[in-house]
Design a protein around this motif. Sequence first.
Motif, PDB file in Angstrom:
ATOM      1  N   TYR A   8       0.808  -1.214   0.000  1.00  0.00           N
ATOM      2  CA  TYR A   8       0.000   0.000   0.000  1.00  0.00           C
ATOM      3  C   TYR A   8       0.849   1.276   0.000  1.00  0.00           C
ATOM      4  CZ  TYR A   8      -3.947  -3.021   1.300  1.00  0.00           C
ATOM      5  OH  TYR A   8      -4.914  -3.986   1.328  1.00  0.00           O
ATOM      6  N   GLY A  46      -4.222   7.506  -5.368  1.00  0.00           N
ATOM      7  CA  GLY A  46      -4.441   7.315  -3.942  1.00  0.00           C
ATOM      8  C   GLY A  46      -4.321   8.614  -3.166  1.00  0.00           C
ATOM      9  N   THR A  47      -3.893   8.511  -1.921  1.00  0.00           N
ATOM     10  CA  THR A  47      -3.726   9.676  -1.071  1.00  0.00           C
ATOM     11  C   THR A  47      -2.274   9.724  -0.593  1.00  0.00           C
ATOM     12  OG1 THR A  47      -4.327   8.425   0.918  1.00  0.00           O
ATOM     13  CG2 THR A  47      -6.101   9.518  -0.267  1.00  0.00           C
ATOM     14  N   MET A  50      -0.477   6.534   0.844  1.00  0.00           N
ATOM     15  CA  MET A  50      -1.170   5.293   0.462  1.00  0.00           C
ATOM     16  C   MET A  50      -1.529   5.341  -1.021  1.00  0.00           C
ATOM     17  SD  MET A  50      -4.658   3.565   2.026  1.00  0.00           S
ATOM     18  CE  MET A  50      -3.900   3.240   3.615  1.00  0.00           C
ATOM     19  N   LEU A  55      -5.869   2.413  -0.880  1.00  0.00           N
ATOM     20  CA  LEU A  55      -7.050   3.224  -0.608  1.00  0.00           C
ATOM     21  C   LEU A  55      -8.331   2.469  -0.962  1.00  0.00           C
ATOM     22  CD1 LEU A  55      -8.361   5.909   0.179  1.00  0.00           C
ATOM     23  CD2 LEU A  55      -8.036   6.660  -2.196  1.00  0.00           C
ATOM     24  N   SER A  56      -8.340   1.826  -2.102  1.00  0.00           N
ATOM     25  CA  SER A  56      -9.527   1.079  -2.544  1.00  0.00           C
ATOM     26  C   SER A  56      -9.811  -0.103  -1.632  1.00  0.00           C
ATOM     27  CB  SER A  56      -9.339   0.598  -3.991  1.00  0.00           C
ATOM     28  OG  SER A  56      -9.147   1.689  -4.859  1.00  0.00           O
ATOM     29  N   ILE A  82      -8.594  11.276   2.882  1.00  0.00           N
ATOM     30  CA  ILE A  82      -9.672  11.531   1.926  1.00  0.00           C
ATOM     31  C   ILE A  82     -10.314  12.879   2.236  1.00  0.00           C
ATOM     32  CG2 ILE A  82     -11.920  10.781   1.063  1.00  0.00           C
ATOM     33  CD1 ILE A  82     -11.128   7.957   1.448  1.00  0.00           C
ATOM     34  N   LYS A  86     -11.817  13.901  -3.203  1.00  0.00           N
ATOM     35  CA  LYS A  86     -11.741  12.445  -3.378  1.00  0.00           C
ATOM     36  C   LYS A  86     -13.050  11.786  -2.944  1.00  0.00           C
ATOM     37  CE  LYS A  86      -8.498  10.488  -4.421  1.00  0.00           C
ATOM     38  NZ  LYS A  86      -8.010  10.043  -5.742  1.00  0.00           N
TER      39      LYS A  86
END
Length: 212
Positions: A8, A46-47, A50, A55-56, A82, A86
């Motif tokens: 991740y 992602g963020t 991560m 994230l998913s 998030i 997002k």
Amino acid sequence: MKFEKYIYKKKLKELPEDLLPREKALKYGIQSLSESELLAIALGSGTKGMNVIGLSDLIMKKFGIDNLKNVKLEDLTKIKGIGKTKALQILAIAEFAKRVCNEEEKTVLSSPSDVYEIVKDLKNERQEKLLAIYTNTLNELLGKEVVAVGSLNVLNARPRDIFYYAIKYNAYGIILVHNHPEGSCEPSKEDIEFTNLLKKLSLEMGFEILDI
């Protein structure tokens, strides 16, 4: 878990192709992807700290495919990393999926036999259950929920449980069905009183208790 956390935090270009949703879809077909991998492709990025795969996975583990359809902005922004942008992206994906599903042929409830077809399994139940069926203004089925369960022939139903799902489905009409395991087809005095109470409350809240 340690392996997942390691993946991740990696940049996608540092991961083997077999772990990348886009490459996997191109190689094996889009239908080969999990819900999490499909979400990763839709999100695209992602963020901080991560990648989009992590994230998913986090979103799907937290909400699941069913709850994701009704998730709220504030639920998503509680997840670290998030923000509103997002979160809106995720909500747009969920809303698009719901609208695609809504284009499928809907079940219209216009007679007692139509209702019976979707509740007939109740006749085999040994416990008394109250089932709420939710419809739109065209009497199209939006969903059904067991809103109360009794022991043998004792049922304690609460109006708030019925209206909770009415709000969730953005429903107009509510159809209530419950079984009598002892075999009686006649509504009890308590059934009638509870129905009258719900009719009054539903009018105040903008719903209608339907008698089909």
